[in-house]
Design a protein around this motif. Structure first.
Motif, mmCIF file in Angstrom:
data_model
loop_
_atom_site.group_PDB
_atom_site.id
_atom_site.type_symbol
_atom_site.label_atom_id
_atom_site.label_comp_id
_atom_site.label_asym_id
_atom_site.label_seq_id
_atom_site.Cartn_x
_atom_site.Cartn_y
_atom_site.Cartn_z
ATOM 1 N N LEU A 259 51.393 30.715 10.043
ATOM 2 C CA LEU A 259 50.907 31.260 8.895
ATOM 3 C C LEU A 259 50.592 29.973 7.936
ATOM 4 O O LEU A 259 49.965 29.956 7.133
ATOM 5 C CB LEU A 259 51.635 32.274 8.307
ATOM 6 N N GLY A 261 51.554 25.408 8.867
ATOM 7 C CA GLY A 261 51.061 24.324 9.439
ATOM 8 C C GLY A 261 50.777 24.670 10.765
ATOM 9 O O GLY A 261 49.819 23.827 11.609
ATOM 10 N N VAL A 288 40.311 40.915 15.033
ATOM 11 C CA VAL A 288 41.163 40.431 13.654
ATOM 12 C C VAL A 288 40.899 41.516 12.510
ATOM 13 O O VAL A 288 41.897 41.291 11.935
ATOM 14 C CB VAL A 288 40.829 39.347 13.230
ATOM 15 N N LYS A 291 43.435 46.677 11.676
ATOM 16 C CA LYS A 291 44.655 46.678 11.165
ATOM 17 C C LYS A 291 45.990 47.044 12.153
ATOM 18 O O LYS A 291 47.346 46.885 12.040
ATOM 19 C CB LYS A 291 45.062 47.560 9.853
ATOM 20 N N GLY A 299 43.207 29.926 10.711
ATOM 21 C CA GLY A 299 42.429 29.036 10.264
ATOM 22 C C GLY A 299 41.561 29.371 8.902
ATOM 23 O O GLY A 299 40.731 28.794 8.350
ATOM 24 N N HIS A 302 43.989 32.093 2.639
ATOM 25 C CA HIS A 302 45.000 31.034 2.095
ATOM 26 C C HIS A 302 45.427 31.941 0.801
ATOM 27 O O HIS A 302 44.738 32.409 0.207
ATOM 28 C CB HIS A 302 44.277 29.719 1.404
ATOM 29 N N ARG A 303 46.709 31.466 0.595
ATOM 30 C CA ARG A 303 47.510 32.223 -0.739
ATOM 31 C C ARG A 303 46.827 32.116 -1.809
ATOM 32 O O ARG A 303 46.703 32.749 -2.916
ATOM 33 C CB ARG A 303 48.892 32.043 -0.495
ATOM 34 N N PHE A 349 35.827 39.608 5.058
ATOM 35 C CA PHE A 349 36.121 38.424 4.656
ATOM 36 C C PHE A 349 35.667 38.173 3.389
ATOM 37 O O PHE A 349 36.309 37.581 2.432
ATOM 38 C CB PHE A 349 35.676 37.500 5.590
ATOM 39 N N VAL A 358 42.426 24.397 5.594
ATOM 40 C CA VAL A 358 42.328 23.007 6.318
ATOM 41 C C VAL A 358 42.603 23.001 7.636
ATOM 42 O O VAL A 358 42.288 22.102 8.388
ATOM 43 C CB VAL A 358 43.475 22.185 5.468
ATOM 44 N N ASP A 359 43.118 23.927 8.071
ATOM 45 C CA ASP A 359 43.467 23.935 9.811
ATOM 46 C C ASP A 359 42.327 24.540 10.884
ATOM 47 O O ASP A 359 42.259 24.323 11.705
ATOM 48 C CB ASP A 359 44.474 25.000 10.070
HETATM 49 N N1 CMC Z 1 42.344 37.180 9.339
HETATM 50 C C1 CMC Z 1 42.237 38.460 9.072
HETATM 51 N N2 CMC Z 1 42.618 39.092 8.003
HETATM 52 C C2 CMC Z 1 43.249 38.409 7.130
HETATM 53 C C3 CMC Z 1 43.347 36.874 7.294
HETATM 54 C C4 CMC Z 1 43.033 36.289 8.410
HETATM 55 N N3 CMC Z 1 43.132 34.751 8.651
HETATM 56 N N4 CMC Z 1 43.796 36.283 6.128
HETATM 57 C C5 CMC Z 1 44.293 37.407 5.312
HETATM 58 N N5 CMC Z 1 43.867 38.470 5.916
HETATM 59 C C6 CMC Z 1 43.721 39.890 5.148
HETATM 60 C C7 CMC Z 1 45.257 40.562 5.269
HETATM 61 O O1 CMC Z 1 45.069 41.465 6.359
HETATM 62 C C8 CMC Z 1 45.119 41.318 4.027
HETATM 63 O O2 CMC Z 1 44.180 42.526 4.320
HETATM 64 P P1 CMC Z 1 44.572 43.731 3.520
HETATM 65 O O3 CMC Z 1 44.443 43.597 1.807
HETATM 66 O O4 CMC Z 1 43.386 44.861 3.945
HETATM 67 O O5 CMC Z 1 45.724 44.289 3.775
HETATM 68 C C9 CMC Z 1 44.338 40.427 2.920
HETATM 69 O O6 CMC Z 1 43.403 39.600 3.767
HETATM 70 C C10 CMC Z 1 45.121 39.397 2.150
HETATM 71 O O7 CMC Z 1 45.898 38.771 3.126
HETATM 72 P P2 CMC Z 1 47.480 38.381 3.013
HETATM 73 O O8 CMC Z 1 48.228 38.341 4.202
HETATM 74 O O9 CMC Z 1 48.259 39.528 2.030
HETATM 75 O O10 CMC Z 1 47.394 37.124 2.225
HETATM 76 P P3 CMC Z 1 48.538 35.993 2.057
HETATM 77 O O11 CMC Z 1 48.342 35.273 0.882
HETATM 78 O O12 CMC Z 1 50.091 36.558 2.093
HETATM 79 O O13 CMC Z 1 48.409 35.081 3.081
HETATM 80 C C11 CMC Z 1 47.778 33.549 4.762
HETATM 81 C C12 CMC Z 1 47.859 33.724 3.463
HETATM 82 C C13 CMC Z 1 47.265 32.088 4.909
HETATM 83 C C14 CMC Z 1 49.053 33.424 5.554
HETATM 84 C C15 CMC Z 1 46.647 34.366 5.485
HETATM 85 O O14 CMC Z 1 45.486 34.313 5.078
HETATM 86 C C16 CMC Z 1 46.712 34.076 7.030
HETATM 87 O O15 CMC Z 1 47.727 34.553 7.664
HETATM 88 N N6 CMC Z 1 45.576 33.252 7.359
HETATM 89 C C17 CMC Z 1 45.784 32.721 9.029
HETATM 90 C C18 CMC Z 1 46.932 31.810 9.064
HETATM 91 C C19 CMC Z 1 46.385 30.413 8.756
HETATM 92 O O16 CMC Z 1 45.121 29.894 8.865
HETATM 93 N N7 CMC Z 1 47.225 29.806 7.867
HETATM 94 C C20 CMC Z 1 47.211 28.394 7.519
HETATM 95 C C21 CMC Z 1 46.804 28.132 5.830
HETATM 96 S S1 CMC Z 1 46.533 26.900 5.164
HETATM 97 C C22 CMC Z 1 47.621 25.537 5.797
HETATM 98 C C23 CMC Z 1 48.592 25.698 4.769
HETATM 99 O O17 CMC Z 1 48.656 25.160 3.570
HETATM 100 O O18 CMC Z 1 49.926 26.568 5.181
#
Ligand code: CMC
Length: 420
Positions: A259, A261, A288, A291, A299, A302-303, A349, A358-359
């Motif tokens: 989630l 790096g 994806v 649920k 990729g 982002h939070r 989305f 970034v990833d």
């Molecule tokens: N694919 C599908 N659904 C997603 C994704 C995704 N990549 N990211 C978020 N969601 C959905 C999530 O299921 C939730 O939906 P609902 O509101 O229906 O429950 C909603 O969007 C909000 O997501 P969240 O998990 O509550 O958001 P978060 O801020 O806790 O998580 C994140 C942020 C980066 C962990 C998440 O977007 C994710 O898992 N992304 C994929 C992993 C990724 O690419 N990570 C690299 C982040 S950038 C490098 C860094 O700086 O870390």
């Protein structure tokens, strides 16, 4: 600030100070909340918690802005170098050309590791993930520098250990890779710049300037990102006055997760899966969005960014240019572009404001540069080290800083008795 927040709990109202940052961000200071009311705040995942004040990085997730020490990421990526940006982030100001030369020379002088540590790396199985090798050996460095384990390092000691770690992480990362390939270690070449030396130590081959430049840009983009998971880990661990080697090793471990790096590796594996199985973009997105499935569009999302991640924008352009310059044709780039296009039009989305981060494209560049997939997150760590260290230094130098120790609300069993 004269503005105050008012909080009413039952028949009692208290005033809480409001704090404003230099870019206009506002916070309510709840430091005394528990003492005055008996209440704590709950903020799972720290979605809304400012854990510190910091002069290092500013990020506006709504507008897609990222600045290090006041300089925009776009300008730094275009006109600066990784070592210059590292010095800026660590020391708070751009170095003069003499200061930069000295900074680079000092890193070069630290670009070696004790022989016993080389033996330790060789003791790992060849298929060990390089992040595990990196993290263990960063912690193991503590065994070799007892003078740097003191609880209160002086200013010069702090600066020196930061530079030492910048040199040694390059060695550990490349040696972890060489070992995984069953190849011997290559010594650092002090005449080369940081990224060229990294490539030289990885490959043992003559360094292509385009490759070194592309790598330099990627590292600049990763230098710091305020209080993300690994940086918060570095602050958390460092706040107990743990030694700098243990502290940075913990940062590497936090970074490794998919989630954070580890997403760069996960993105490439996802694109490879789509390529191999010939799955349509819409079909993959259906998966994806489900649920009941644990898969995500890696990729994306982002939070903090609820708009385009500015780093992703720069990387996408760099990706096209690097592949064109190196004459690389990668079907995974077409898949990434196609997936991005379809996802950005998909209401799921759009509604959740999920954009490429970034990833999403970085792995395709690393691949074009000849860096294997299991090294992607190590590359992230290499780039992020100066940011971790700048945050660690800033925290230790903040008068009256406190050990990080959140509260909780207990929700378990009460008053149980053993039936014996
Ligand atoms: N694919 C599908 N659904 C997603 C994704 C995704 N990549 N990211 C978020 N969601 C959905 C999530 O299921 C939730 O939906 P609902 O509101 O229906 O429950 C909603 O969007 C909000 O997501 P969240 O998990 O509550 O958001 P978060 O801020 O806790 O998580 C994140 C942020 C980066 C962990 C998440 O977007 C994710 O898992 N992304 C994929 C992993 C990724 O690419 N990570 C690299 C982040 S950038 C490098 C860094 O700086 O870390």
């Amino acid at each position: 600030m004269s503005e105050k927040a008012k909080l009413t709990l039952g028949d009692k109202t208290i005033e809480l100070p409001v704090f404003e940052g230099t870019e206009g961000e506002k916070a309510i200071d709840i430091t005394k909340l528990r003492a005055e009311t008996g209440y704590v705040t709950i903020d799972s995942g720290y979605m809304n918690t400012g854990a510190c004040t910091s002069n290092i990085t500013f990020l506006d997730g709504e507008k897609g802005i990222l600045k290090y020490r006041g300089y925009g990421i776009e300008e730094l990526a275009e006109k600066s170098t990784f070592t210059e940006v590292s010095s800026l982030v660590i020391n708070g100001k751009l170095p003069s050309s003499d200061e930069l030369k000295t900074f680079e020379q000092r890193i070069a002088n630290h670009s070696s590791i004790p022989t016993a540590l080389q033996t330790m790396i060789k003791a790992f199985p060849n298929n060990a993930h390089p992040m595990g090798v990196l993290s263990s050996n960063l912690a193991a460095l503590s065994a070799f520098y007892p003078d740097l384990l003191a609880q209160d390092l002086t200013g010069p000691q702090k600066d020196e250990v930061i530079i030492q770690l910048m040199g040694q992480i390059k060695v550990l990362a490349t040696y972890a890779h060489r070992h995984s390939q069953g190849q011997g270690f290559i010594q650092s070449d002090k005449t080369l710049d940081y990224c060229s030396d990294f490539i030289h130590m990885m490959t043992g081959k003559a360094v292509d300037k385009e490759v070194a430049k592309a790598l330099d840009i990627l590292l600049i983009l990763h230098v710091d990102h305020e209080q993300n998971c690994s940086t918060s880990t570095v602050r958390m661990v460092g706040s107990s006055k743990a030694n700098p080697f243990a502290t940075v090793s913990a940062g590497v471990d936090a970074l490794w997760g998919p989630l954070h790096g580890g997403a760069n590796q996960a993105v490439l594996e996802m694109l490879e899966e789509i390529h191999k199985e010939g799955i349509g973009y819409k079909e993959f997105l259906t998966r994806v969005k489900d649920k009941n499935s644990s898969s995500r569009l890696m990729g994306f999302g982002h939070r903090v960014y609820k708009n385009f991640d500015p780093r992703a924008k720069i990387i996408k352009v760099a990706c096209d240019s690097v592949l064109a310059k190196l004459g690389v044709k990668d079907p995974l780039l077409d898949i990434a572009r196609g997936l991005e296009e379809v996802a950005l039009q998909d209401p799921y989305f759009v509604e959740r404001k999920l954009y490429p981060n970034v990833d999403f494209y970085s792995g395709i560049i690393y691949r074009a540069l000849g860096i294997p997939t299991n090294m992607f997150t190590v590359m992230f760590a290499l780039g992020r080290l100066p940011g971790w260290m700048a945050q660690w230094k800033e925290m230790l130098e903040t008068p009256g800083f406190k050990i990080c120790r959140p509260r909780q609300i207990y929700t378990g069993e009460v008053n149980k008795k053993l039936s014996r």
